[in-house]
Every structure is written in C-alpha cells, then in structure tokens.
Enzyme design. Structure first.
Site, PDB file in Angstrom:
ATOM      1  N   HIS A 178       0.827  -1.209   0.000  1.00 29.67           N
ATOM      2  CA  HIS A 178       0.000   0.000   0.000  1.00 29.67           C
ATOM      3  C   HIS A 178       0.858   1.255   0.000  1.00 29.67           C
ATOM      4  O   HIS A 178       2.054   1.218   0.320  1.00 29.67           O
ATOM      5  CB  HIS A 178      -0.962   0.011   1.194  1.00 29.67           C
ATOM      6  CG  HIS A 178      -0.301   0.016   2.537  1.00 29.67           C
ATOM      7  ND1 HIS A 178       0.222   1.156   3.114  1.00 29.67           N
ATOM      8  CD2 HIS A 178      -0.081  -0.984   3.422  1.00 29.67           C
ATOM      9  CE1 HIS A 178       0.723   0.860   4.296  1.00 29.67           C
ATOM     10  NE2 HIS A 178       0.565  -0.443   4.513  1.00 29.67           N
ATOM     11  N   CYS A 209       3.625  -4.630   6.605  1.00 33.73           N
ATOM     12  CA  CYS A 209       3.174  -4.448   5.220  1.00 33.73           C
ATOM     13  C   CYS A 209       4.324  -3.954   4.353  1.00 33.73           C
ATOM     14  O   CYS A 209       5.382  -3.574   4.852  1.00 33.73           O
ATOM     15  CB  CYS A 209       2.035  -3.428   5.167  1.00 33.73           C
ATOM     16  SG  CYS A 209       0.464  -4.045   5.808  1.00 33.73           S
TER      17      CYS A 209
END
Length: 142
Positions: free
Chosen positions: A97, A113
């Site tokens: 992301h 992440c």
C-alpha cells in the site's frame, strides 16, 4: 509400459509442472535486503521502486501469493486508522500500500506491510485491477 518407466515419467512431470505453469501476468517482487520492489509485466521489468518493509521487532512474511482483495482508500483497523491508500491485500492483514511516510522508503519502517510511494501504489493497484487479482503475484524474499 513398464512400471518403473511409469513412475519415472510421473516423477518427471511433478518436477516440471511448476516450471511449465504459466507465469503471472503481473509480479510485484519485493527484495527485503535491498528494500526494493521490481514490477514485472508479462515477463518484462517495467518498474523498480523503493519500499519499506518491517522495522525491527516486526515481520514481513516471505513467500508467494496472489492478490486477495483491493481497497483504494483503506484505513488500518490495527494501527489507529493509519491511511493505507491503494492497498493490495495478499495474506490476511498484510498488504502492499501507499504511505504518507515517503521519507522512510528504502529502509525498514513498517509494521509488516510493504509500503510504497502513493503514486507507485496507485500504478500497481491499477495494474492489478487491469490484469485481475488471480493474475497478480506478490513475491517477497530476503
């Protein structure tokens, strides 16, 4: 056909099947050691971007997955509604992301992440949407 030959052919097929399987149309290959992502479309490198993966005490999973779901304007339910624009979820709560902490790209900084510049995250998100999630692979290695 002799039984030994049948077993030999079966073993040979099991070895070759992964090699013969069609490659994903889109691959986001993350190298933990260099903190980079290489984007490969139809076997050709099209982008190379800095990323941030897990900081000390956290973990970014290693392996290979297809994209599971997309969320354009995602907010983290685990980390104080942190913005996660153009999220591509690949394993549970793990996603690629965009980040608003672009100054940290190129070194470990995330909770696990894979963080990208928001512009790069948007490009990858749109590419994933175009090829379809089942045709997109996330590969993370050391």
């Amino acid at each position: 056909m002799p039984r030994n030959l049948t077993h030999l052919l079966a073993a040979f097929a099991l070895i070759l099947l992964p090699v013969m399987a069609p490659a994903a149309a889109l691959v986001a290959k993350v190298d933990i050691s260099s903190q980079t992502m290489t984007v490969i479309q139809n076997g050709r490198v099209t982008h190379r971007w800095p990323v941030s993966t897990a900081r000390a005490g956290k973990w970014t999973p290693r392996g290979s997955w297809s994209a599971k779901w997309l969320s354009k304007n995602h907010k983290s339910s685990l980390y104080n509604n942190a913005p996660m624009p153009y999220s591509i979820f690949f394993r549970g709560n793990y996603a690629i992301h965009g980040t608003n902490q672009v100054s940290k790209l190129g070194r470990p900084a995330s909770a696990g992440c894979v963080r990208l510049h928001p512009d790069h995250a948007q490009v990858l998100f749109n590419l994933t949407r175009n090829v379809g999630m089942k045709n997109m692979r996330v590969v993370i290695q050391n």
